[in-house]
Structure formats: C-alpha cells, structure tokens
Design a protein around this motif. Structure first.
Motif, PDB file in Angstrom:
ATOM      1  N   ARG A 363       0.855  -1.020   0.008  1.00 16.48           N
ATOM      2  CA  ARG A 363      -0.188  -0.094  -0.121  1.00 16.48           C
ATOM      3  C   ARG A 363       0.930   1.279  -0.068  1.00 16.48           C
ATOM      4  O   ARG A 363       0.668   2.084  -0.802  1.00 16.48           O
ATOM      5  CB  ARG A 363      -0.845  -0.009   1.206  1.00 16.48           C
ATOM      6  N   ASP A 364       1.912   1.324   0.906  1.00 19.72           N
ATOM      7  CA  ASP A 364       2.811   2.399   0.914  1.00 19.72           C
ATOM      8  C   ASP A 364       3.776   2.575  -0.317  1.00 19.72           C
ATOM      9  O   ASP A 364       3.826   3.679  -0.676  1.00 19.72           O
ATOM     10  CB  ASP A 364       3.693   2.446   2.116  1.00 19.72           C
ATOM     11  N   ALA A 365       3.883   1.462  -0.991  1.00 16.15           N
ATOM     12  CA  ALA A 365       4.873   1.466  -2.143  1.00 16.15           C
ATOM     13  C   ALA A 365       3.936   2.229  -3.249  1.00 16.15           C
ATOM     14  O   ALA A 365       4.686   2.918  -3.932  1.00 16.15           O
ATOM     15  CB  ALA A 365       5.194   0.048  -2.477  1.00 16.15           C
ATOM     16  N   GLU A 366       2.792   1.697  -3.271  1.00 19.10           N
ATOM     17  CA  GLU A 366       1.974   2.546  -4.215  1.00 19.10           C
ATOM     18  C   GLU A 366       1.822   3.977  -4.267  1.00 19.10           C
ATOM     19  O   GLU A 366       2.161   4.569  -5.217  1.00 19.10           O
ATOM     20  CB  GLU A 366       0.602   1.740  -4.183  1.00 19.10           C
ATOM     21  N   ALA A 367       1.805   4.338  -2.968  1.00 17.18           N
ATOM     22  CA  ALA A 367       1.861   5.920  -2.729  1.00 17.18           C
ATOM     23  C   ALA A 367       3.207   6.423  -3.261  1.00 17.18           C
ATOM     24  O   ALA A 367       3.242   7.429  -3.653  1.00 17.18           O
ATOM     25  CB  ALA A 367       1.678   6.143  -1.318  1.00 17.18           C
ATOM     26  N   LEU A 368       4.365   5.779  -2.857  1.00 19.00           N
ATOM     27  CA  LEU A 368       5.564   6.402  -3.182  1.00 19.00           C
ATOM     28  C   LEU A 368       5.822   6.321  -4.908  1.00 19.00           C
ATOM     29  O   LEU A 368       6.326   7.216  -5.222  1.00 19.00           O
ATOM     30  CB  LEU A 368       6.831   5.428  -2.546  1.00 19.00           C
ATOM     31  N   CYS A 369       5.456   5.248  -5.457  1.00 17.76           N
ATOM     32  CA  CYS A 369       5.402   5.055  -6.731  1.00 17.76           C
ATOM     33  C   CYS A 369       4.724   5.971  -7.526  1.00 17.76           C
ATOM     34  O   CYS A 369       5.016   6.734  -8.600  1.00 17.76           O
ATOM     35  CB  CYS A 369       5.044   3.903  -7.433  1.00 17.76           C
ATOM     36  N   GLY A 372       6.306   9.351  -7.940  1.00 17.83           N
ATOM     37  CA  GLY A 372       7.377   9.501  -8.751  1.00 17.83           C
ATOM     38  C   GLY A 372       8.840   8.781  -8.283  1.00 17.83           C
ATOM     39  O   GLY A 372       9.749   8.622  -8.977  1.00 17.83           O
ATOM     40  N   TYR A 373       8.701   7.954  -7.299  1.00 22.60           N
ATOM     41  CA  TYR A 373       9.642   6.715  -6.929  1.00 22.60           C
ATOM     42  C   TYR A 373       9.682   5.411  -7.800  1.00 22.60           C
ATOM     43  O   TYR A 373       8.339   5.117  -8.230  1.00 22.60           O
ATOM     44  CB  TYR A 373       9.580   6.379  -5.384  1.00 22.60           C
ATOM     45  N   ARG A 374      10.705   4.747  -8.032  1.00 22.38           N
ATOM     46  CA  ARG A 374      10.806   3.680  -8.663  1.00 22.38           C
ATOM     47  C   ARG A 374      11.021   2.600  -7.516  1.00 22.38           C
ATOM     48  O   ARG A 374      11.995   2.717  -6.956  1.00 22.38           O
ATOM     49  CB  ARG A 374      11.913   3.600  -9.532  1.00 22.38           C
TER      50      ARG A 374
END
Length: 398
Positions: A363-369, A372-374
């Motif tokens: 869930r948090d990875a989606e927000a980071l991506c 603009g994060y990879r």
C-alpha cells in the motif's frame, strides 16, 4: 508431466497448500499430490516436521516445508501483495535464519492444578501448548522454560494466565513477567534466588504500571552497530542476530555513501548505529527506546539527533525531508501511510523501506510510486523460522 489438477503448486497466506485447480489442503507442500481418497502423496519439498508439537503449536505453521518451498512462500506473499497494488519488481532470494536462533519470544504460562503449563498458543486459539521442545528458540532461552515453570508454580494464583517475555542481551538472558503480582518477602526472595541461580541479566515484573527490574546486577544493553544501547525490559529487538545482520546489510547497500540520513521509526537504533559515516536524524514515538538511543549515541559520540516524535500524527514534512540524502523507514505492522505520503511529495533520492507486513508495505509502495519513485527491488528476510510472518527490505529511488 502435463498440468496435474491435483498437484500442490503453492502455499497460501495462512499455510495451506493449494492445488492447480484452487483447492486448499492443510499441511501440503508444493509438489505433493492430492489423492482421490483425500490423502497426500508427498513430493520433493515436503519435510518431516522436526518438532513433536507441530502442528498444534502456533509458534510455527510451515515446518512441513523445506527451505526451497518456504522461500517460495515468502516470495509469493510479497509478489501477491504488490500485484494487488499493480506493482511488480525484482524479488531477491530470501535470506533465511536457521532453526534455534530466536533471541526474543513471548511465551504464556498458566496454572493447571499444581502444575504450570508454559508455551505458545495454538494457531487461532487461546489453547496453550505446554512445550517440551522448541526448534525455533535459541537453546539459551529454551533452557529457562523448565526452571520458570517451577518458580511460577509458587507465584501464579488460581488459573490466571500470564506472559513471559524472554530476550538474549549483551549480559545474558532477560526475563520480563507481566500480568502477575509478586508482593511480599517470600516472592522477592524466590525471584532473587532464581535470577542468581540461573545467572540472569535481569528479571523484571510488570504488575500493571510498567516493567520494574527486580534483579539487574549491571545495566542491560544490546549492541547495535558496535554501540551498546540500554535495553528497556520487553522492548523490540530483531528476532534473530542473523535477521538483524541481513536487514542491516541491505539497508547499508541502499543508503550507500549518504551523508545525511533520516531513520524513521528508529526504535533502539538498529539502523541508526549501522550508519557511522552519516549524520542521522532518528525519530521514534516510544519514549523508552528513543531515550536509550539518545543516551547511547551521546556515549559513543555519534552524530545523531534523536527525536521523540509520533510519525503517525506528526510525520516529517517534505520541506524537512529534502535536506536528507536517504530515508530509512521501518514502521510497525500498520505501515506508514501518513509518512509515506510525505516522502512521496519530497525530493529524497533514495528510500530504504523495511517492513514486517507485505500488505501495508505494498500500500505504501503504491503511494511512493505515484509520487515519482521507482521500486527497484525487494530483499525478503525470513527470521521467523517456519512462520507465515514475512519481512523485507526494499529500495526506492527517484
């Protein structure tokens, strides 16, 4: 072999084997074949569970899997969580802790007549398994189980259940009992005699007002990154030394030569002290660990700013995060929704996210991506031997 609908092809999140056509089979390993009579013909990845208490004891759920199958389960859990958020990345081979390496654990104890039962509860149950052996606990900790039964037999009133927290520290074994009152001279003498006889580092009681040390010949510490950090009773510690070393190595790989690092949800400083080349801002909401971290950093003359801060209610803002070369994020199982949103809006070039819950991580990875994060890769770490509990460290970059 052509696709066999009766073959176990994977292990589901709660430990059941799953056939090619989607049927769930308890205690089945990938490669097993489900027969027409409901039995299983065992395949190459099934192993005979070593512990007499399996599968009743909830301390382990996957003792019937060999390391290859257990690794596959861990990778599948992470890949499935990421896929639910439409994310995909390289998932490295899991780093597994060996049997009998758990250096912290919480057991339960209760009186049954004149006897005291002690162990883990059954999975999804309050039924207590009185353990006679354990293949996950470090031998030094398991050796205390029998003697503790004898001592607690004189202290536990009625049928009350209590918690027994065990940990291995620099000074030796640390014991914390909560849910039990032990007043009077006889109880005090029994505790002192027990702690002395078994050469404990500390014996503490929590009678409802917080832990109080009843025996502590010298201050108890755990060494993190070469720094002796005061260890508050019952505090969080990575479950195995091997698991801690694996996570530290991965975080160092991600952070690289960063000179200014924010360590968020820092705890006692597992990652703070692993980065001696950097100036570290360490934020933690729990009072005792952040005070321990601050004191240890001062004594070791490390360049650390320790901040007693609730990152759920008061996450670090992008304007402050932009001053750092890297962020280390190690939240509890609930994840870091609020803090991840702030990082996503920042310009920090690299993030090391350490997680003990693939679902909240994804869930948090989606927000980071979306910010603009990879997501470059994920390194799973299996330090809860034969458990469905999955940990990981991941690299995000701009």
């Amino acid at each position: 072999m052509s696709l066999n609908q009766d073959e176990i092809v994977r292990v589901a999140g709660r430990g059941d084997g799953v056939t090619a056509d989607g049927r769930h089979v308890p205690f089945a390993a990938p490669g097993d074949i489900l027969r027409a009579d409901g039995g299983l013909t065992r395949g190459a990845h099934y192993q005979q569970p070593p512990c007499k208490h399996f599968p009743a004891c909830g301390g382990c759920q996957l003792q019937h899997l060999d390391d290859h199958a257990w690794s596959g389960f861990i990778v599948d859990r992470i890949a499935g969580a990421l896929a639910a958020q439409r994310l995909e990345t390289e998932i490295r081979t899991p780093l597994l802790s060996p049997p009998n390496t758990r250096r912290r654990a919480t057991l339960h104890a209760e009186r049954r007549g004149r006897q005291v039962r002690m162990g883990f509860t059954e999975q999804n149950s309050h039924t207590l398994i009185d353990i006679e052996e354990c293949w996950i606990l470090a031998p030094e900790l398991f050796q205390l189980v029998g003697p503790l039964r004898g001592m607690l037999a004189a202290l536990i009133p009625g049928n009350r259940r209590i918690n027994v927290h065990l940990a291995q520290t620099d000074q030796g074994r640390d014991v914390l009992i909560d849910g039990l009152e032990a007043e009077g001279l006889a109880a005090a003498e029994a505790i002192t005699a027990f702690a002395h006889r078994h050469q404990l580092a500390r014996f503490s009681m929590d009678e409802g007002f917080g832990p109080t040390a009843r025996w502590e010949p010298e201050p108890v510490t755990v060494t993190l990154g070469g720094v002796a950090v005061p260890f508050p009773p019952g505090n969080f510690l990575q479950a195995t030394r091997e698991g801690e070393a694996a996570l530290v190595k991965v975080v160092r790989e991600i952070v690289g030569s960063a000179r200014a690092v924010a360590d968020l949800f820092a705890g006692l400083g597992t990652f703070t002290f692993a980065l001696p080349q950097a100036r570290v801002y360490a934020a933690e909401a729990a009072r005792d660990p952040i005070l321990a971290l601050k004191a240890a950093a001062a004594r070791a003359q490390r360049t650390v700013f320790a901040d007693h801060r609730d990152l759920f209610r008061r996450p670090v803002a992008p304007s402050d995060l932009d001053h750092f070369d890297a962020v280390v994020l190690d939240p509890p199982r609930a994840g870091a929704r609020e803090q991840a949103a702030e990082i996503a809006a920042s310009k920090v070039p690299v993030v090391a996210y350490v997680s003990c819950n693939p679902n909240t991580f994804a869930r948090d990875a989606e927000a980071l991506c979306k910010g603009g994060y990879r997501l470059d890769w994920v390194q799973p770490v299996g330090q809860f031997r034969w458990s469905t509990h999955v940990e990981l460290a991941a690299r995000f970059s701009r």
